[in-house]
Structure formats: C-alpha cells, structure tokens
Write a protein that holds these residues in place. Structure first.
Motif, short mmCIF file in Angstrom:
data_model
loop_
_atom_site.label_atom_id
_atom_site.label_comp_id
_atom_site.label_asym_id
_atom_site.label_seq_id
_atom_site.Cartn_x
_atom_site.Cartn_y
_atom_site.Cartn_z
N ASP A 45 0.87 -1.18 -0.01
CA ASP A 45 -0.20 -0.05 0.02
C ASP A 45 0.59 1.13 0.08
O ASP A 45 2.03 1.48 1.19
N ILE A 46 0.85 2.19 -1.71
CA ILE A 46 2.04 3.42 -1.11
C ILE A 46 0.30 4.20 -1.11
O ILE A 46 -0.01 4.50 -1.70
N GLN A 47 1.50 4.93 -0.07
CA GLN A 47 1.14 6.64 0.28
C GLN A 47 2.18 7.61 0.42
O GLN A 47 3.30 7.65 0.32
N THR A 48 1.62 8.95 -0.11
CA THR A 48 2.00 9.84 0.16
C THR A 48 2.03 10.65 1.21
O THR A 48 1.00 11.65 1.06
N THR A 49 2.82 11.49 1.74
CA THR A 49 2.90 12.48 2.23
C THR A 49 3.31 13.90 2.52
O THR A 49 4.68 13.82 0.78
N ASN A 50 3.29 14.68 2.72
CA ASN A 50 4.17 16.05 2.38
C ASN A 50 5.65 16.03 2.47
O ASN A 50 6.63 16.74 1.50
N GLU A 51 6.02 15.12 3.58
CA GLU A 51 7.54 15.05 3.50
C GLU A 51 7.95 13.32 2.73
O GLU A 51 9.43 13.44 2.68
N SER A 52 7.51 12.73 2.80
CA SER A 52 7.63 11.22 2.48
C SER A 52 6.81 10.54 1.41
O SER A 52 5.73 10.87 1.42
N LEU A 53 7.59 9.88 0.94
CA LEU A 53 6.42 7.99 0.16
C LEU A 53 6.59 7.37 1.34
O LEU A 53 7.38 6.44 1.48
N LEU A 54 5.14 6.77 1.62
CA LEU A 54 5.72 5.58 2.49
C LEU A 54 4.66 4.71 1.81
O LEU A 54 3.70 4.29 1.27
N VAL A 55 5.60 2.99 2.06
CA VAL A 55 5.19 1.44 1.14
C VAL A 55 4.99 1.06 2.70
O VAL A 55 5.85 0.57 3.43
N ASN A 56 3.57 0.19 2.83
CA ASN A 56 3.26 -0.40 3.74
C ASN A 56 3.17 -1.77 2.91
O ASN A 56 2.88 -1.73 2.20
N ILE A 57 3.85 -2.45 3.99
CA ILE A 57 3.92 -3.66 3.72
C ILE A 57 2.11 -5.06 4.23
O ILE A 57 2.97 -4.50 5.50
N ALA A 58 2.34 -5.68 4.21
CA ALA A 58 0.47 -6.58 4.83
C ALA A 58 1.33 -7.47 5.47
O ALA A 58 2.86 -7.47 5.53
N PRO A 59 0.78 -7.48 6.53
CA PRO A 59 1.77 -7.97 7.57
C PRO A 59 1.77 -9.61 7.62
O PRO A 59 3.22 -9.88 8.03
N GLU A 60 1.39 -10.32 6.61
CA GLU A 60 1.24 -11.28 6.05
C GLU A 60 2.75 -11.43 5.21
O GLU A 60 3.77 -12.63 5.87
N VAL A 61 2.61 -10.68 5.17
CA VAL A 61 4.55 -10.64 4.33
C VAL A 61 5.39 -10.56 4.87
O VAL A 61 6.38 -11.02 4.72
N ALA A 62 5.46 -9.50 5.42
CA ALA A 62 6.29 -8.72 6.55
C ALA A 62 6.73 -9.40 7.48
O ALA A 62 7.77 -9.45 7.57
N ALA A 63 5.99 -10.17 7.77
CA ALA A 63 6.36 -11.22 8.75
C ALA A 63 7.22 -12.44 8.13
O ALA A 63 8.21 -13.46 8.78
N LYS A 64 7.37 -12.87 7.24
CA LYS A 64 8.29 -13.80 6.63
C LYS A 64 9.66 -13.39 5.60
O LYS A 64 10.20 -13.83 4.99
N ILE A 65 9.67 -12.13 5.41
CA ILE A 65 11.15 -11.53 4.78
C ILE A 65 12.30 -11.67 5.91
O ILE A 65 12.07 -11.52 6.52
N ASP A 66 12.69 -12.47 4.90
CA ASP A 66 14.69 -12.93 5.83
C ASP A 66 15.37 -12.01 5.45
O ASP A 66 15.88 -11.01 6.44
N SER A 67 14.97 -11.02 3.80
CA SER A 67 16.43 -10.01 3.46
C SER A 67 15.43 -9.53 2.18
O SER A 67 14.71 -9.93 1.67
N GLY A 68 15.65 -8.36 1.72
CA GLY A 68 15.26 -7.76 1.37
C GLY A 68 15.87 -6.32 0.78
O GLY A 68 16.42 -5.89 1.40
N SER A 69 14.52 -5.71 -0.69
CA SER A 69 15.44 -4.89 -1.14
C SER A 69 14.02 -4.36 -1.13
O SER A 69 12.69 -4.57 -1.89
N MET A 70 13.78 -2.43 -1.57
CA MET A 70 13.36 -1.93 -2.34
C MET A 70 14.05 -0.94 -3.05
O MET A 70 14.77 -0.04 -2.52
N TYR A 71 13.70 -1.19 -4.34
CA TYR A 71 14.44 -0.09 -5.52
C TYR A 71 13.25 0.92 -6.54
O TYR A 71 12.39 -0.03 -6.50
N LEU A 72 13.30 2.01 -6.26
CA LEU A 72 12.32 3.30 -7.14
C LEU A 72 13.32 3.21 -7.86
O LEU A 72 14.79 4.01 -7.91
N TYR A 73 12.65 2.91 -8.79
CA TYR A 73 13.59 2.77 -10.68
C TYR A 73 13.09 4.29 -10.99
O TYR A 73 11.74 4.13 -11.31
#
Length: 147
Positions: free
Chosen positions: A65-93
């Motif tokens: 779920d991607i939200q924008t505020t005045n100061e930042s771009l927030l990316v919310n990850i669903a809890p069921e996916v966030a709990a399973k992350i061993d390692s990862g990356s976010m790449y804004l291309y």
C-alpha cells in the motif's frame, strides 16, 4: 566572371555533406544515454528465472500500500508478507533518469518503509520490492507517481 561547372557543384555538395555529417556526429556524441540495465546480457540469460519469480509472486500483488505525505513516500507492507521477510530490498527506478534511482536494503522484517520526498524528483517511478523467504526469491513491481 567564372562559369559554374559540374566539378564545382560536386565539390560544394561534398563539402556541405561532410559538414552536415560532422555537425550530426558532434550532436549525437553529446547526448546522454540512459540504459534501463547496464548488464543486458546477464538479464537476458536469467530471464527464465525472472518469469518463475513473477509467477511465484502473483499471490502477493496486493501486499503493498503506497501513500504519499508532504515529507515522504510511505510503503506499507502487508503483515503476512512482512513477517516472512528474511532479507530484501526496495528499488525506486526512474525510467527517465537512472541517476535518480534509489535502493533501500531491508535487513530485518518491517511493515513500513519510507522514502524522503527531498530525495525524489516529481514524476514517474517504478517500485520494485524484492524479498527472500527461506532462500526463495519474490518480487512485486508497482508504478508510483511523485508529486
């Protein structure tokens, strides 16, 4: 007055042609070239693996779920996916300028990632969220517009 002969015409044509070619070569050499990937060959070789990763990741397409505020771009990850992350990356291309790309590495499970708007230019980005769970790679891509 000297007469305009066919030899003079050919000479003038060649001089103008060579001058035009030189101007075009100088113009073309000063243009910046932004490639999507610097390693096209390696990406092509691994394309079958990329297809498998996309098939495996289809069930998680709505996990961001991607939200924008005045100061930042927030990316919310669903809890069921966030709990399973061993390692990862976010790449804004940024397709229009590769110098504006941003990568964040995720070392531990997290449910929210933020990018400061001061680091981003207005325009279109593609968010690539890649993570590993028990050695298996997953990836989700989403378009993002920054205003």
């Amino acid at each position: 007055m000297k007469k305009f002969t066919w030899g003079t015409g050919i000479f003038l044509f060649l001089v103008l042609f060579l001058a035009g070619s030189a101007v075009f070569i100088i113009f073309a050499s000063r243009q910046t070239v932004n490639l999507v990937h610097k390693d096209y060959y390696e990406k092509g070789v691994d394309y079958s693996e990329e297809i498998k990763v996309k098939e495996r990741s289809k069930e998680f397409l709505n996990a961001l779920d991607i939200q924008t505020t005045n100061e930042s771009l927030l990316v919310n990850i669903a809890p069921e996916v966030a709990a399973k992350i061993d390692s990862g990356s976010m790449y804004l291309y940024r397709p229009s300028d590769s110098k504006e790309d941003i990568t964040l590495t995720l070392e531990e499970p997290t449910s929210q990632v933020s990018f400061r708007k001061s680091e981003l230019k207005n325009g279109r980005y593609i968010l690539k969220f890649t993570w590993y769970n028990k050695g298996v790679k997953y990836q989700i891509q989403r378009p993002v517009n920054v205003q």
